[in-house]
Scaffold this active site. Structure first.
Site, short mmCIF file in Angstrom:
data_model
loop_
_atom_site.label_atom_id
_atom_site.label_comp_id
_atom_site.label_asym_id
_atom_site.label_seq_id
_atom_site.Cartn_x
_atom_site.Cartn_y
_atom_site.Cartn_z
NE ARG A 81 -25.17 35.64 90.93
CZ ARG A 81 -24.30 34.74 90.96
NH1 ARG A 81 -23.21 35.46 90.84
NH2 ARG A 81 -24.46 33.65 90.65
CE LYS A 184 -25.62 32.60 86.98
NZ LYS A 184 -24.26 33.07 86.41
CD GLU A 220 -18.87 38.79 82.90
OE1 GLU A 220 -18.97 37.66 83.39
OE2 GLU A 220 -19.70 39.53 83.08
#
Ligand SMILES: *Cc1c(COP(=O)(O)O)cnc(C)c1O
Length: 342
Positions: A81, A184, A220
């Site tokens: 990620r 992220k 989310e």
């Protein structure tokens, strides 16, 4: 060495440990990197990480097992990620091997700070990748800094999970479909502070975001993914969207729901007006594992899940996942990685 920490009193707070890892990218290549002491960084004032948000991070934990060994949970997925986040922001990715070696070294060097088994506390690792160096125009940095620092953090829930009320942020988007929602990166968090503050001030745990185009589908919860379990306990559903952060906890829960509890587990669009299908709902992420969602307030209406307590399937999933993380329950192949201690 034994350290003098009240493991049961730990929250999610900063603490400086003896060692962290640091590597530098200069002249087109990453150096070998290594452990360093001290948590202050000296950066050029022109660093693109500071001005233009060219920065990405990860969050992962090291767990102490009953036998005293220490293990990481799916660190390969954190490596992957960070690689993806780096590519999105035109930062040079680190190899997965360097990322894993760095994480292992930080845990091993600070092993005295990995909380004892049974406290529910863990060692939290924060990998951070920054574009640095003298720049001022909007362009990717020429130099990069990668570090992993760590700190012991308490069990998120000391006496069991705590159901929490959430509200829909109906006048704020966290990320755009073709933006950085899947990465992220620091900027996504800066963009969520205002709606998060509003939610907290109004008595909610956090804001839930809807899709940025129609404001109709659940995305989310600021720093955790959403899931719902249908009333018949047959389906585990979690949003499908190009602008949510692909949570490793969620990916793990999808697999456990399907393979260990026989649910039909899938990613699908979840309209905010379809909450009545769910008997249980939760927010999931590394920090809290699962936060049961007691209710969601949307357009002035409160939608409660079940009796607003902890649903039975939510509890089973939580026990299974934390059991795997602390080494009490057999892990699916490759999910846990032991940390060599020197
Ligand atoms: C990190 C993060 C999560 C949770 O991901 P995990 O891999 O499960 O820790 C969820 N949403 C956002 C926005 C995140 O940054």
């Amino acid at each position: 060495m034994t350290v003098n920490i009240d493991w049961n009193a730990l929250g999610f707070n900063y603490m400086e440990l003896p060692y962290r890892y640091e590597a530098h990218y200069r002249n087109g290549a990453w150096d070998q990197g290594g452990l360093v002491q001290g948590n202050e960084l000296t950066l050029n004032v022109g660093s693109p990480a500071l001005h233009y948000g060219q920065s990405a991070f990860e969050g992962m934990k090291a767990y102490r097992t009953k036998n005293g060994t220490i293990q990481l949970f799916r660190p390969d997925l954190n490596a992957k990620r960070l690689h993806d986040s780096a590519e999105k922001l035109l930062m040079p990715p680190l190899s997965a091997a360097q990322f894993l070696d760095a994480a292992m070294r930080v845990v091993s060097a600070n092993a005295d700070y990995v909380p004892p088994y049974g406290t529910g506390a863990t060692l939290y690792l924060r990998p951070l990748l920054l574009g640095v160096g003298p720049n001022i125009g909007v362009a990717p940095a020429k130099e990069y800094l990668f570090t992993i620092f760590a700190m012991p953090v308490g069990a998120y829930y000391k006496g069991g999970m705590v159901p929490t009320k959430f509200m829909v942020a109906d006048h704020a988007d966290r990320a755009a479909h073709y933006g950085t929602g899947q990465s992220k990166v620091g900027g996504n968090y800066a963009a969520s502070l205002q709606a998060g503050k509003y939610a907290h001030e109004h008595g909610f745990g956090d804001a839930i975001y809807l899709d940025p185009i129609q404001h109709r589908y659940i995305e989310e919860v600021g720093s955790a993914n959403f899931f719902g379990i249908t009333k018949d306990e047959q389906r585990f559903l979690t949003p499908k969207s190009p602008s949510i952060l692909p949570s490793i906890t969620r990916r793990s829960l999808l697999a456990l729901a399907r393979d260990r509890f026989g649910l039909d587990a899938e990613e699908t669009r979840i309209p905010i007006d379809s909450l009545a299908q769910f008997g249980e709902a939760g927010a999931c992420g590394t920090a809290a594992v699962i936060t049961p969602i007691a209710s969601i307030t949307y357009n002035g209406e409160v939608h409660q899940f079940g009796d607003g307590g902890i649903g039975p399937m939510t509890q089973k999933l939580y026990n299974e996942l934390t059991g795997i993380q602390f080494g009490d329950v057999e892990a699916p192949a490759g999910w846990t990685v032991p940390v060599p201690l020197d």
